[in-house]
Design a protein around this motif. Structure first.
Motif, mmCIF file in Angstrom:
data_model
loop_
_atom_site.group_PDB
_atom_site.id
_atom_site.type_symbol
_atom_site.label_atom_id
_atom_site.label_comp_id
_atom_site.label_asym_id
_atom_site.label_seq_id
_atom_site.Cartn_x
_atom_site.Cartn_y
_atom_site.Cartn_z
ATOM 1 N N LYS A 82 1.017 -1.117 -0.795
ATOM 2 C CA LYS A 82 -0.032 0.257 -0.161
ATOM 3 C C LYS A 82 0.853 1.360 0.186
ATOM 4 O O LYS A 82 0.635 2.480 -0.563
ATOM 5 C CB LYS A 82 -1.237 -0.253 0.796
ATOM 6 C CG LYS A 82 -2.457 -1.745 1.095
ATOM 7 C CD LYS A 82 -2.999 -1.036 2.195
ATOM 8 C CE LYS A 82 -4.153 -1.820 2.094
ATOM 9 N NZ LYS A 82 -5.617 -1.958 3.736
ATOM 10 N N ARG A 83 1.855 1.182 1.169
ATOM 11 C CA ARG A 83 2.470 2.413 0.799
ATOM 12 C C ARG A 83 3.761 2.409 -0.660
ATOM 13 O O ARG A 83 3.753 3.534 -0.471
ATOM 14 C CB ARG A 83 3.327 2.740 2.153
ATOM 15 C CG ARG A 83 4.885 3.931 2.493
ATOM 16 C CD ARG A 83 5.138 3.634 3.888
ATOM 17 N NE ARG A 83 4.368 4.405 4.487
ATOM 18 C CZ ARG A 83 4.517 4.226 5.846
ATOM 19 N NH1 ARG A 83 6.446 4.802 5.979
ATOM 20 N NH2 ARG A 83 4.050 5.061 6.533
ATOM 21 N N PHE A 86 1.294 3.888 -3.219
ATOM 22 C CA PHE A 86 0.708 5.159 -3.058
ATOM 23 C C PHE A 86 1.911 6.468 -3.604
ATOM 24 O O PHE A 86 1.919 7.026 -3.477
ATOM 25 C CB PHE A 86 0.565 5.868 -1.629
ATOM 26 C CG PHE A 86 0.438 6.898 -1.179
ATOM 27 C CD1 PHE A 86 -1.040 7.703 -1.516
ATOM 28 C CD2 PHE A 86 1.057 7.843 -0.335
ATOM 29 C CE1 PHE A 86 -1.141 8.616 -1.109
ATOM 30 C CE2 PHE A 86 0.739 9.028 0.335
ATOM 31 C CZ PHE A 86 -0.510 9.334 -0.257
ATOM 32 N N TYR A 87 3.350 5.748 -2.929
ATOM 33 C CA TYR A 87 4.049 6.689 -3.383
ATOM 34 C C TYR A 87 4.561 6.253 -4.352
ATOM 35 O O TYR A 87 5.052 7.547 -5.322
ATOM 36 C CB TYR A 87 5.498 5.695 -2.402
ATOM 37 C CG TYR A 87 7.017 6.638 -2.535
ATOM 38 C CD1 TYR A 87 7.801 7.708 -2.344
ATOM 39 C CD2 TYR A 87 7.677 5.815 -3.848
ATOM 40 C CE1 TYR A 87 8.956 8.222 -2.224
ATOM 41 C CE2 TYR A 87 8.648 7.043 -3.863
ATOM 42 C CZ TYR A 87 9.105 7.826 -3.012
ATOM 43 O OH TYR A 87 10.723 7.760 -3.524
ATOM 44 N N ILE A 89 2.401 6.354 -6.934
ATOM 45 C CA ILE A 89 1.302 7.508 -8.168
ATOM 46 C C ILE A 89 1.851 8.819 -7.351
ATOM 47 O O ILE A 89 1.303 9.581 -8.134
ATOM 48 C CB ILE A 89 -0.282 6.591 -7.327
ATOM 49 C CG1 ILE A 89 0.235 5.301 -7.967
ATOM 50 C CG2 ILE A 89 -0.818 7.450 -7.725
ATOM 51 C CD1 ILE A 89 0.285 5.316 -9.076
ATOM 52 N N LEU A 90 1.450 9.143 -6.282
ATOM 53 C CA LEU A 90 2.105 10.498 -5.899
ATOM 54 C C LEU A 90 3.090 11.006 -6.436
ATOM 55 O O LEU A 90 3.141 12.548 -6.587
ATOM 56 C CB LEU A 90 1.943 10.289 -4.155
ATOM 57 C CG LEU A 90 2.129 11.812 -3.407
ATOM 58 C CD1 LEU A 90 0.987 12.955 -4.107
ATOM 59 C CD2 LEU A 90 2.143 11.710 -2.494
ATOM 60 N N TRP A 229 7.335 10.660 6.122
ATOM 61 C CA TRP A 229 6.988 9.513 6.999
ATOM 62 C C TRP A 229 7.628 9.430 8.076
ATOM 63 O O TRP A 229 8.075 8.533 9.358
ATOM 64 C CB TRP A 229 7.587 8.275 6.206
ATOM 65 C CG TRP A 229 5.995 7.961 5.378
ATOM 66 C CD1 TRP A 229 4.611 8.423 5.117
ATOM 67 C CD2 TRP A 229 5.203 7.991 3.687
ATOM 68 N NE1 TRP A 229 3.548 7.893 4.245
ATOM 69 C CE2 TRP A 229 4.507 7.717 3.543
ATOM 70 C CE3 TRP A 229 6.755 6.916 2.923
ATOM 71 C CZ2 TRP A 229 3.964 7.156 2.381
ATOM 72 C CZ3 TRP A 229 6.697 6.579 1.965
ATOM 73 C CH2 TRP A 229 5.314 7.188 1.449
#
Length: 241
Positions: A82-83, A86-87, A89-90, A229
């Motif tokens: 998940k992380r 997210f990293y 795509i962002l 983070w």
């Protein structure tokens, strides 16, 4: 291979194959899925995501996906799926935003050297007029046409963010990078790449069709996210290495 890394590679390959099929029918998917400047007639906000799954050729695709496989799978194992997703795509979105911002700045610089009549022609008759009419006296018009009507494609912004993350998580890991005959630590590898992109971006070679500032944008967003983070984890009594 971890799930997200594997699926990212599969999706990019499938989209590339779809691009080839569409081209055989006279359709250029970059017109729809590539990232256009926000004032261009073909711009769509969804392109901030779709552009990173498009590639300009097999070599472009291969080296990006090789980097995703080589470094992304390690990050996914450390961060979790998940992380990592997210990293990825962002940072890809962030790279696109930086690319648009740089285009906006360059466009304003070009406009500063154009007559009011030329600017009015662009925005009254539509941006598309530049694609078919290059018979303007001012040479700035051709450069403006290129900025406004060229789509950005590729996962490179997200890939450079992956390289940055690997360098920050494993700074002293030795890497063998062709054609260097000796190993180089990851932190120096990343710094070297960043400096090279910065130089190439400001050099602004007219024959260079690489979005260097998009690469740097991915690294900038990646750095900000990783530092956030780290701070968040340290505030909760945990450590991030």
């Amino acid at each position: 291979m971890p799930t997200v890394t594997k699926n990212l590679i599969i999706i990019n390959v499938l989209v590339y194959l779809g691009t080839l099929v569409a081209q055989s029918y006279g359709i250029d998917l970059a017109d729809y899925l590539g990232l256009h400047f926000f004032l261009a007639k073909d711009f769509n906000p969804a392109q901030l995501i779709t552009y990173m799954f498009m590639h300009g050729g097999f070599t472009h695709l291969f080296f990006n996906m090789f980097a995703v496989w080589m470094f992304g799978r390690i990050l996914e194992q450390v961060w979790g799926p998940k992380r990592f997703l997210f990293y990825y795509i962002l940072c890809g979105i962030g790279a696109g935003l930086i690319s648009i911002l740089v285009t906006y700045i360059r466009m304003n610089i070009l406009e500063a050297g154009m007559s009011p009549e030329a600017i009015a022609t662009v925005f009254q008759e539509g941006l598309g007029v530049l694609q078919t009419n290059h018979n303007y006296i001012e040479p700035h018009m051709a450069s403006l046409n290129l900025l406004l009507n060229t789509a950005t494609v590729g996962a490179s912004g997200a890939v450079y963010a992956i390289l940055l993350a690997f360098g920050m998580l494993f700074p002293n890991q030795s890497l063998f990078i062709f054609p260097l005959p000796f190993p180089i630590k990851a932190k120096y590898f990343v710094i070297g790449y960043a400096l090279l992109e910065l130089y190439s971006g400001f050099a602004n070679n007219p024959n260079d069709n690489v979005a260097h500032f998009a690469h740097l944008g991915g690294m900038i967003f990646g750095f900000i996210l990783i530092m956030y983070w780290r701070k968040k984890n340290n505030n909760h009594g945990t450590y991030y290495n």
